[in-house]
Design a protein around this motif. Structure first.
Motif, mmCIF file in Angstrom:
data_model
loop_
_atom_site.group_PDB
_atom_site.id
_atom_site.type_symbol
_atom_site.label_atom_id
_atom_site.label_comp_id
_atom_site.label_asym_id
_atom_site.label_seq_id
_atom_site.Cartn_x
_atom_site.Cartn_y
_atom_site.Cartn_z
ATOM 1 N N LEU A 145 0.806 -1.212 0.000
ATOM 2 C CA LEU A 145 0.000 0.000 0.000
ATOM 3 C C LEU A 145 0.846 1.272 0.000
ATOM 4 C CD1 LEU A 145 -2.845 -0.905 2.533
ATOM 5 C CD2 LEU A 145 -3.033 -0.737 0.053
ATOM 6 N N LEU A 146 2.122 1.150 0.384
ATOM 7 C CA LEU A 146 2.992 2.318 0.494
ATOM 8 C C LEU A 146 3.825 2.570 -0.760
ATOM 9 C CD1 LEU A 146 4.305 1.898 4.168
ATOM 10 C CD2 LEU A 146 2.410 3.308 3.354
ATOM 11 N N ALA A 147 3.533 1.857 -1.837
ATOM 12 C CA ALA A 147 4.336 1.986 -3.055
ATOM 13 C C ALA A 147 4.360 3.405 -3.602
ATOM 14 C CB ALA A 147 3.815 1.022 -4.119
ATOM 15 N N THR A 148 3.247 4.133 -3.474
ATOM 16 C CA THR A 148 3.185 5.497 -3.999
ATOM 17 C C THR A 148 3.539 6.551 -2.955
ATOM 18 O OG1 THR A 148 0.813 5.668 -3.512
ATOM 19 C CG2 THR A 148 1.424 4.881 -5.709
ATOM 20 N N LEU A 149 4.000 6.104 -1.782
ATOM 21 C CA LEU A 149 4.354 7.059 -0.723
ATOM 22 C C LEU A 149 5.439 8.040 -1.153
ATOM 23 C CD1 LEU A 149 3.927 8.006 2.181
ATOM 24 C CD2 LEU A 149 5.616 6.307 2.920
ATOM 25 N N PRO A 150 6.511 7.609 -1.850
ATOM 26 C CA PRO A 150 7.523 8.588 -2.284
ATOM 27 C C PRO A 150 6.945 9.699 -3.151
ATOM 28 C CG PRO A 150 8.374 6.356 -2.504
ATOM 29 C CD PRO A 150 6.909 6.226 -2.190
ATOM 30 N N MET A 151 6.077 9.326 -4.094
ATOM 31 C CA MET A 151 5.436 10.320 -4.953
ATOM 32 C C MET A 151 4.563 11.255 -4.122
ATOM 33 S SD MET A 151 4.758 11.572 -7.939
ATOM 34 C CE MET A 151 3.556 12.809 -8.417
ATOM 35 N N ALA A 152 3.818 10.674 -3.212
ATOM 36 C CA ALA A 152 2.932 11.472 -2.363
ATOM 37 C C ALA A 152 3.730 12.438 -1.488
ATOM 38 C CB ALA A 152 2.073 10.558 -1.498
ATOM 39 N N GLY A 167 -2.432 5.508 -3.912
ATOM 40 C CA GLY A 167 -1.894 4.166 -3.722
ATOM 41 C C GLY A 167 -2.868 3.252 -3.006
ATOM 42 N N ILE A 168 -3.554 3.805 -2.012
ATOM 43 C CA ILE A 168 -4.527 3.026 -1.244
ATOM 44 C C ILE A 168 -5.717 2.648 -2.133
ATOM 45 C CG2 ILE A 168 -6.105 3.080 0.726
ATOM 46 C CD1 ILE A 168 -4.128 5.017 2.069
#
Length: 387
Positions: free
Chosen positions: A38-45, A352-353
């Motif tokens: 679920l945290l795959a897009t955390l860097p982008m965010a 991502g979520i």
């Protein structure tokens, strides 16, 4: 087109490469290093969170030290942040990679001030065209950034993509070359707080609120869907990285290429009508999601997503310029960017979520709410002006 505007364009092309490279690579690298899917897009965010947090700071810094010094400061900072991202990939640290993306976002917050710097080189009547021209430079960023990142991804053979961020460090630093020739007519901004209106008074103006909502929700819809695209295409639908990169590149081109005509269209038809067209373009993206998720449909969806963003963001930004006094410009610009990129950060964080728990179709349908809010705020402002 004057010398200062040309220098701003050339500088922004290189300074803004951090944004498309982050879009292109951060989700993919995040999916490799993240301990939780679920945290795959955390860097982008987090890069967008960085933009939101530093939005007012960027405007404040430039009100004190000027545009040129502010842009140079940001370019050096972005270059160092890119090197940190490269190092984080080498040591395979997801936490450090997130920090690097957050700091790259801070640099992009300064880059977003280029559009306001461009407005200051022309008369207010020419503001839409100046904003269009400076945003058009984003096409150069869209193709230079991801292409250089892709070419250099294997420079460090054992650490895929580490070379991409070393190249990004060089690209962002290149913008300082053009800034050395930029003439900054900066005079320290002394604002009389008794005369300057409060944030509540600014936002209570129907046109200011219309401009803010158009820009904020244009970015929310665009970021929400764009952030999820590499994950949906490459990770979930198994579409190749090359095709995924092409879709992102053409999407970013669609964000900026219409700038050739958007300024003229706003001048001819007015801000509100162009905002309605932007909503219609977004609607095409949403309708496309109802069909099969293949390369062609992603391509159509992301192109129209870029077109809709362009019409809404340029009309919103140029309307904003007409909604504040000269002595309030840094305050109004900083506040606008804080709201716009905070909304974008929330959209990106939730992308991502949503893509993990729901589907591409559901994500698109959620965006209908934002389009309705844009229409209502525009109708309200038009109605208030006619009374």
């Amino acid at each position: 087109m004057n010398k200062n505007l040309w220098l701003l364009i050339l500088s922004q092309i290189f300074a803004f490469t951090a944004a498309p490279v982050t879009v292109f690579l951060s989700g993919i690298i995040g999916s490799q290093f993240s301990p939780i899917k679920l945290l795959a897009t955390l860097p982008m965010a987090l890069s967008i969170v960085g933009i939101a947090i530093f939005a007012i700071f960027a405007a404040k810094v430039m009100s004190v030290i000027g545009r040129r010094a502010g842009f140079i400061f940001a370019s050096v900072g972005s270059s160092l942040s890119a090197l940190l991202a490269s190092y984080s990939i080498i040591i395979e640290s997801f936490i450090l990679f997130n920090l690097a993306n957050f700091l790259l976002g801070a640099g992009v917050a300064f880059s977003h001030q280029y559009r306001f710097a461009a407005v200051e080189t022309v008369s207010k009547e020419m503001a839409p065209k100046a904003i269009s021209i400076i945003l058009l430079a984003g096409i150069g960023s869209a193709f230079i950034g991801p292409n250089v990142a892709n070419i250099t991804k294997e420079i460090l053979a054992e650490h895929l993509y580490a070379g991409s961020y070393i190249a990004l460090a060089a690209l962002t630093l290149t913008s300082t070359i053009f800034l050395l020739f930029y003439k900054d007519g900066h005079k320290r901004n002394h604002v009389n707080k008794k005369i300057s209106r409060s944030y509540l008074e600014l936002i209570s103006q129907p046109r200011f609120l219309q401009a803010l909502i158009a820009s904020a929700f244009a970015y929310a819809v665009m970021s929400f869907l764009m952030t999820a695209t590499p994950i949906s295409m490459h990770v979930m639908e198994k579409i190749s990285l090359t095709k995924t990169g092409l879709v992102i590149q053409l999407h970013i081109a669609a964000m900026f290429l219409p700038s050739l005509i958007t300024g003229n269209l706003i001048k001819k038809f007015g801000h509100s009508k162009i905002m309605y067209v932007g909503v219609m373009l977004f609607s095409v993206t949403i309708l496309t999601s109802l069909f099969e998720q293949n390369f062609f449909n992603y391509l159509i969806a992301l192109i129209f997503l870029g077109l809709g963003w362009n019409f809404l963001f340029i009309s919103g930004t140029s309307l904003l310029v007409l909604s504040y006094r000269e002595e309030e410009k840094f305050k109004a610009q900083g506040f606008n960017d804080l709201i716009v990129y905070s909304v974008q950060a929330v959209a990106s964080l939730s992308a991502g979520i949503f893509i993990s728990l729901t589907s591409w179709k559901t994500m698109n349908l959620v965006c209908v709410v934002f389009l309705i809010i844009i229409i209502i705020s525009t109708l309200r402002a038009d109605f208030k002006e006619q009374k």
